[in-house]
Scaffold this motif. Sequence first.
Motif, PDB file in Angstrom:
ATOM      1  N   ARG A 121       0.852  -1.186   0.000  1.00  9.57           N
ATOM      2  CA  ARG A 121       0.000   0.000   0.000  1.00  9.57           C
ATOM      3  C   ARG A 121       0.888   1.236   0.000  1.00  9.57           C
ATOM      4  O   ARG A 121       1.717   1.410   0.890  1.00  9.57           O
ATOM      5  N   PRO A 122       0.727   2.082  -1.014  1.00  5.28           N
ATOM      6  CA  PRO A 122       1.545   3.301  -1.071  1.00  5.28           C
ATOM      7  C   PRO A 122       1.291   4.220   0.121  1.00  5.28           C
ATOM      8  O   PRO A 122       0.169   4.286   0.631  1.00  5.28           O
ATOM      9  N   LEU A 123       2.333   4.911   0.539  1.00  7.85           N
ATOM     10  CA  LEU A 123       2.187   5.902   1.612  1.00  7.85           C
ATOM     11  C   LEU A 123       1.406   7.101   1.072  1.00  7.85           C
ATOM     12  O   LEU A 123       1.785   7.686   0.060  1.00  7.85           O
ATOM     13  N   PRO A 124       0.336   7.489   1.742  1.00  7.67           N
ATOM     14  CA  PRO A 124      -0.503   8.571   1.216  1.00  7.67           C
ATOM     15  C   PRO A 124       0.197   9.930   1.143  1.00  7.67           C
ATOM     16  O   PRO A 124      -0.146  10.755   0.309  1.00  7.67           O
ATOM     17  N   ASP A 125       1.202  10.165   1.991  1.00  7.59           N
ATOM     18  CA  ASP A 125       1.857  11.470   2.004  1.00  7.59           C
ATOM     19  C   ASP A 125       3.265  11.450   1.397  1.00  7.59           C
ATOM     20  O   ASP A 125       4.036  12.386   1.586  1.00  7.59           O
ATOM     21  N   ALA A 181       8.861   4.130   0.863  1.00 10.57           N
ATOM     22  CA  ALA A 181       8.795   2.842   1.556  1.00 10.57           C
ATOM     23  C   ALA A 181       8.151   3.005   2.926  1.00 10.57           C
ATOM     24  O   ALA A 181       8.429   3.961   3.653  1.00 10.57           O
ATOM     25  N   SER A 182       7.301   2.063   3.278  1.00 11.82           N
ATOM     26  CA  SER A 182       6.622   2.112   4.582  1.00 11.82           C
ATOM     27  C   SER A 182       7.414   1.400   5.669  1.00 11.82           C
ATOM     28  O   SER A 182       7.112   1.549   6.850  1.00 11.82           O
ATOM     29  N   SER A 183       8.438   0.628   5.277  1.00 13.98           N
ATOM     30  CA  SER A 183       9.242  -0.128   6.245  1.00 13.98           C
ATOM     31  C   SER A 183      10.539  -0.550   5.553  1.00 13.98           C
ATOM     32  O   SER A 183      10.696  -0.382   4.346  1.00 13.98           O
ATOM     33  N   ASP A 184      11.437  -1.147   6.340  1.00 14.02           N
ATOM     34  CA  ASP A 184      12.674  -1.673   5.755  1.00 14.02           C
ATOM     35  C   ASP A 184      12.354  -2.793   4.758  1.00 14.02           C
ATOM     36  O   ASP A 184      12.984  -2.893   3.703  1.00 14.02           O
ATOM     37  N   GLU A 185      11.366  -3.624   5.083  1.00 13.83           N
ATOM     38  CA  GLU A 185      10.964  -4.705   4.183  1.00 13.83           C
ATOM     39  C   GLU A 185      10.416  -4.134   2.869  1.00 13.83           C
ATOM     40  O   GLU A 185      10.722  -4.632   1.786  1.00 13.83           O
ATOM     41  N   PHE A 217      11.151  -1.219   1.598  1.00  9.57           N
ATOM     42  CA  PHE A 217      12.302  -0.645   0.897  1.00  9.57           C
ATOM     43  C   PHE A 217      13.040  -1.739   0.114  1.00  9.57           C
ATOM     44  O   PHE A 217      13.406  -1.546  -1.048  1.00  9.57           O
ATOM     45  N   GLU A 218      13.241  -2.895   0.736  1.00 16.39           N
ATOM     46  CA  GLU A 218      13.934  -3.994   0.058  1.00 16.39           C
ATOM     47  C   GLU A 218      13.122  -4.506  -1.138  1.00 16.39           C
ATOM     48  O   GLU A 218      13.694  -4.840  -2.171  1.00 16.39           O
ATOM     49  N   LEU A 219      11.806  -4.537  -1.013  1.00 17.73           N
ATOM     50  CA  LEU A 219      10.958  -4.910  -2.148  1.00 17.73           C
ATOM     51  C   LEU A 219      11.150  -3.917  -3.288  1.00 17.73           C
ATOM     52  O   LEU A 219      11.358  -4.311  -4.439  1.00 17.73           O
ATOM     53  N   LEU A 220      11.091  -2.639  -2.982  1.00 18.29           N
ATOM     54  CA  LEU A 220      11.251  -1.616  -4.019  1.00 18.29           C
ATOM     55  C   LEU A 220      12.628  -1.706  -4.672  1.00 18.29           C
ATOM     56  O   LEU A 220      12.737  -1.547  -5.893  1.00 18.29           O
TER      57      LEU A 220
END
Length: 128
Positions: free
Chosen positions: A80-84, A113-117, A119-122
């Motif tokens: 889920r994308p970060l809204p801001d 990224a919403s978390s370190d996980e 970020f790694e996906l991206l």
Amino acid sequence: MSTGPEGNRFALLAAAGEIADGTLLVESTVAQLLGMVVPAFADIATLDSISPDGELRRLGSRVDAPRGRDELEAALLRRRPLPDAPVGLPRAIVSAESQLLPSVTDEQLRMIASSDEDFELLRALELR
């Protein structure tokens, strides 16, 4: 698809119109639309819908990856994308303007990224 960028866009629109004519189930329509886009136009594509109250729902994802395609697609469906976030889908929706980034840096990935996980996906998607 036709030769040249304009011909390719028109061919894509025509083919999308044929697929999305209402005769297929939504899941089949989404899979076929994303299958047309990837890899002909992009390495990665997601299809989202927005409800009248602004809720974003991811309908499908497609990744052109030599390994781990199923896992990456499943992770994108859950994401889920970060809204801001200052870049990315929510920003494009709010501004009603597309975004073209000359390159995608780790700093930009961290901003969305919403978390370190996440970020790694991206990073695993090798966006460019």
